[in-house]
Design a protein around this motif. Structure first.
Motif, PDB file in Angstrom:
ATOM      1  N   VAL A  77       0.839  -1.206   0.000  1.00 35.45           N
ATOM      2  CA  VAL A  77       0.000   0.000   0.000  1.00 35.45           C
ATOM      3  C   VAL A  77       0.871   1.253   0.000  1.00 35.45           C
ATOM      4  O   VAL A  77       0.661   2.164  -0.792  1.00 35.45           O
ATOM      5  CB  VAL A  77      -0.959   0.002   1.217  1.00 35.45           C
ATOM      6  CG1 VAL A  77      -1.769   1.294   1.271  1.00 35.45           C
ATOM      7  CG2 VAL A  77      -1.874  -1.216   1.181  1.00 35.45           C
ATOM      8  N   LEU A  78       1.850   1.292   0.898  1.00 33.20           N
ATOM      9  CA  LEU A  78       2.772   2.423   0.999  1.00 33.20           C
ATOM     10  C   LEU A  78       4.076   2.060   0.284  1.00 33.20           C
ATOM     11  O   LEU A  78       5.088   1.794   0.923  1.00 33.20           O
ATOM     12  CB  LEU A  78       3.079   2.751   2.463  1.00 33.20           C
ATOM     13  CG  LEU A  78       1.992   3.419   3.261  1.00 33.20           C
ATOM     14  CD1 LEU A  78       2.418   3.577   4.716  1.00 33.20           C
ATOM     15  CD2 LEU A  78       1.655   4.768   2.676  1.00 33.20           C
ATOM     16  N   GLY A  79       4.043   2.021  -1.016  1.00 31.31           N
ATOM     17  CA  GLY A  79       5.182   1.575  -1.810  1.00 31.31           C
ATOM     18  C   GLY A  79       6.452   2.376  -1.614  1.00 31.31           C
ATOM     19  O   GLY A  79       7.529   1.925  -1.984  1.00 31.31           O
ATOM     20  N   LYS A  80       6.331   3.548  -1.008  1.00 32.97           N
ATOM     21  CA  LYS A  80       7.538   4.349  -0.756  1.00 32.97           C
ATOM     22  C   LYS A  80       8.384   3.754   0.367  1.00 32.97           C
ATOM     23  O   LYS A  80       9.549   4.097   0.520  1.00 32.97           O
ATOM     24  CB  LYS A  80       7.161   5.792  -0.418  1.00 32.97           C
ATOM     25  CG  LYS A  80       6.371   5.954   0.864  1.00 32.97           C
ATOM     26  CD  LYS A  80       5.980   7.393   1.095  1.00 32.97           C
ATOM     27  CE  LYS A  80       5.160   7.541   2.380  1.00 32.97           C
ATOM     28  NZ  LYS A  80       4.786   8.939   2.591  1.00 32.97           N
ATOM     29  N   TRP A  81       7.808   2.853   1.176  1.00 29.79           N
ATOM     30  CA  TRP A  81       8.509   2.227   2.280  1.00 29.79           C
ATOM     31  C   TRP A  81       8.643   0.737   2.053  1.00 29.79           C
ATOM     32  O   TRP A  81       7.872   0.129   1.314  1.00 29.79           O
ATOM     33  CB  TRP A  81       7.780   2.467   3.590  1.00 29.79           C
ATOM     34  CG  TRP A  81       7.807   3.880   4.065  1.00 29.79           C
ATOM     35  CD1 TRP A  81       8.545   4.914   3.550  1.00 29.79           C
ATOM     36  CD2 TRP A  81       7.066   4.422   5.144  1.00 29.79           C
ATOM     37  NE1 TRP A  81       8.302   6.060   4.254  1.00 29.79           N
ATOM     38  CE2 TRP A  81       7.392   5.790   5.240  1.00 29.79           C
ATOM     39  CE3 TRP A  81       6.155   3.900   6.041  1.00 29.79           C
ATOM     40  CZ2 TRP A  81       6.851   6.630   6.201  1.00 29.79           C
ATOM     41  CZ3 TRP A  81       5.612   4.733   6.999  1.00 29.79           C
ATOM     42  CH2 TRP A  81       5.966   6.078   7.080  1.00 29.79           C
ATOM     43  N   LEU A  82       9.619   0.134   2.710  1.00 31.51           N
ATOM     44  CA  LEU A  82       9.805  -1.313   2.646  1.00 31.51           C
ATOM     45  C   LEU A  82       9.061  -1.976   3.798  1.00 31.51           C
ATOM     46  O   LEU A  82       8.686  -1.323   4.766  1.00 31.51           O
ATOM     47  CB  LEU A  82      11.292  -1.655   2.698  1.00 31.51           C
ATOM     48  CG  LEU A  82      12.103  -1.170   1.494  1.00 31.51           C
ATOM     49  CD1 LEU A  82      13.592  -1.427   1.722  1.00 31.51           C
ATOM     50  CD2 LEU A  82      11.630  -1.838   0.219  1.00 31.51           C
ATOM     51  N   TYR A  83       8.888  -3.297   3.692  1.00 27.64           N
ATOM     52  CA  TYR A  83       8.050  -4.017   4.650  1.00 27.64           C
ATOM     53  C   TYR A  83       8.519  -5.455   4.773  1.00 27.64           C
ATOM     54  O   TYR A  83       8.988  -6.054   3.809  1.00 27.64           O
ATOM     55  CB  TYR A  83       6.614  -3.998   4.132  1.00 27.64           C
ATOM     56  CG  TYR A  83       5.594  -4.762   4.939  1.00 27.64           C
ATOM     57  CD1 TYR A  83       5.174  -4.307   6.179  1.00 27.64           C
ATOM     58  CD2 TYR A  83       5.028  -5.926   4.446  1.00 27.64           C
ATOM     59  CE1 TYR A  83       4.206  -4.997   6.910  1.00 27.64           C
ATOM     60  CE2 TYR A  83       4.058  -6.622   5.168  1.00 27.64           C
ATOM     61  CZ  TYR A  83       3.654  -6.144   6.402  1.00 27.64           C
ATOM     62  OH  TYR A  83       2.702  -6.813   7.120  1.00 27.64           O
ATOM     63  N   ILE A  84       8.386  -5.967   5.979  1.00 29.64           N
ATOM     64  CA  ILE A  84       8.511  -7.402   6.201  1.00 29.64           C
ATOM     65  C   ILE A  84       7.347  -7.807   7.095  1.00 29.64           C
ATOM     66  O   ILE A  84       7.091  -7.201   8.135  1.00 29.64           O
ATOM     67  CB  ILE A  84       9.868  -7.822   6.815  1.00 29.64           C
ATOM     68  CG1 ILE A  84       9.915  -9.356   6.956  1.00 29.64           C
ATOM     69  CG2 ILE A  84      10.170  -7.078   8.106  1.00 29.64           C
ATOM     70  CD1 ILE A  84      11.282  -9.928   7.234  1.00 29.64           C
ATOM     71  N   SER A  85       6.629  -8.825   6.650  1.00 28.03           N
ATOM     72  CA  SER A  85       5.486  -9.328   7.399  1.00 28.03           C
ATOM     73  C   SER A  85       5.960 -10.087   8.621  1.00 28.03           C
ATOM     74  O   SER A  85       6.990 -10.769   8.598  1.00 28.03           O
ATOM     75  CB  SER A  85       4.653 -10.256   6.514  1.00 28.03           C
ATOM     76  OG  SER A  85       3.659 -10.908   7.281  1.00 28.03           O
TER      77      SER A  85
END
Length: 128
Positions: A77-85
């Motif tokens: 959703v917030l493609g400007k940030w990275l993520y790990i579930s």
């Protein structure tokens, strides 16, 4: 939301407690960590895609961080940030590595928060 759910990821920020510039804030039902005034990490324990750790960074820095930490992906959703579930098997290890990078002031982490708009009272218009 029960506090046990809300605080289930707060352990991620334990290492920041000794840093004099660390500020913890609630942000959209998640816990946000600021170092030196920069928003660095956001931990969220909600439903996907908000169940994990968001890495506050710029798109230009994505490739370098994903090369070092391959479990990271752009947030859906917030493609400007990275993520790990939180569901990722590498979650705890990556979270610890990210806190270490933040504490080392890695230039790839952290974004300047947008200034808050003041909530000034509506000015009364003179009646004609």
């Amino acid at each position: 939301m029960p506090s046990s759910v809300r605080n289930s990821l707060v352990w991620i920020f334990d290492a920041f407690e000794r840093d004099s510039t660390y500020i913890a804030k609630r942000m959209f039902g998640a816990d946000a960590a600021y170092l030196d005034g920069l928003l660095c990490l956001v931990a969220s324990a909600r439903d996907e895609p908000w169940n994990g750790l968001l890495v506050c960074t710029s798109v230009e820095r994505h490739a370098a961080l994903m090369d070092e930490l391959p479990a990271l992906r752009p947030h859906p959703v917030l493609g400007k940030w990275l993520y790990i579930s939180q569901e990722d098997p590498a979650f705890e290890t990556v979270a610890e590595q990210l806190t270490a990078l933040a504490l080392a002031r890695d230039e790839r982490l952290g974004v300047e928060p947008k200034p808050r708009k003041s909530r000034s009272k509506k000015s009364a218009l003179p009646k004609a």
